[in-house]
Scaffold this motif. Structure first.
Motif: not given
Length: 208
Positions: A179-181, A183
């Motif tokens: 979901e983002t760079e 985790q």
């Protein structure tokens, strides 16, 4: 030596003892089975969401004896665990289970860098020098391609090698949940590398 590694009591003897029981919400980080001769060893790794303690429950099976308990990875058990009295308290048995709930009630605390992970490992090795298969929760890491495989890299640029036996589909599953760079993940420190088990989102834990 048996006292150091926790083989001085059987699980039944431990449960019948007056040892401390640790009540927590225990997240099943992952499961692994290994066949050794005619014995099937089941390793179930847990993390206490309140205490921040890790645990492993070992189950053994043969052609004639099945495992007594089946723990579904990703499940949360509100339960009490009893630890074997070892230099590094890690191997445990479940004493009582109050409720089994699939949703993740809260996120655990994470180690925020590869350096913090190495310091955590050093503390455990200081207590038990031959400790292996150390569960860790680590935030702010991403996959980094390395030829046909992947490594982990944290925000400071420190690279953590993935265990050579890491199934390729685990990395592919990781990429599906990005979901983002960066985790937050759960994994096992094994032989100087990391075996990834699962990935955290703000509200859930996914098995890789």
């Amino acid at each position: 030596i048996k006292n150091l590694v926790g083989w001085n009591l059987s699980p039944k003897e431990l449960l019948e003892s007056d040892g401390e029981a640790v009540l927590d919400h225990w997240l099943v980080l992952g499961h692994e089975k290994e066949e050794i001769d005619d014995l099937m060893v089941h390793r179930n790794w847990f993390w206490g969401l309140e205490t921040g303690r890790s645990a492993i429950i070992l189950e053994f099976a043969t052609r004639f004896i099945t495992v007594e308990q089946v723990f579904q990875p990703g499940t949360v058990y509100h339960a009490s665990f009893m630890y074997f009295n070892t230099a590094w308290q890690h191997r445990a048995v479940m004493k009582t289970c109050l409720v089994e709930a699939a949703p993740l009630p809260k996120l655990p605390l994470f180690l925020e860098s590869a350096a913090a992970v190495m310091n955590y490992k050093a503390e455990i090795l200081g207590a038990l020098p031959w400790a292996n298969d150390i569960p860790v929760l680590m935030s702010d890491v991403r996959l980094k391609p390395n030829g046909a495989a992947f490594d982990l890299i944290d925000k400071e640029g420190y690279v953590v090698r993935l265990h050579p036996n890491t199934p390729k589909d685990r990395c592919l599953n990781w990429l599906l949940h990005v979901e983002t760079e960066y985790q937050s993940i759960a994994g096992i420190l094994r032989d100087g590398t990391l075996l990834p088990l699962g990935i955290f989102t703000p509200k859930a834990y996914f098995i890789l």
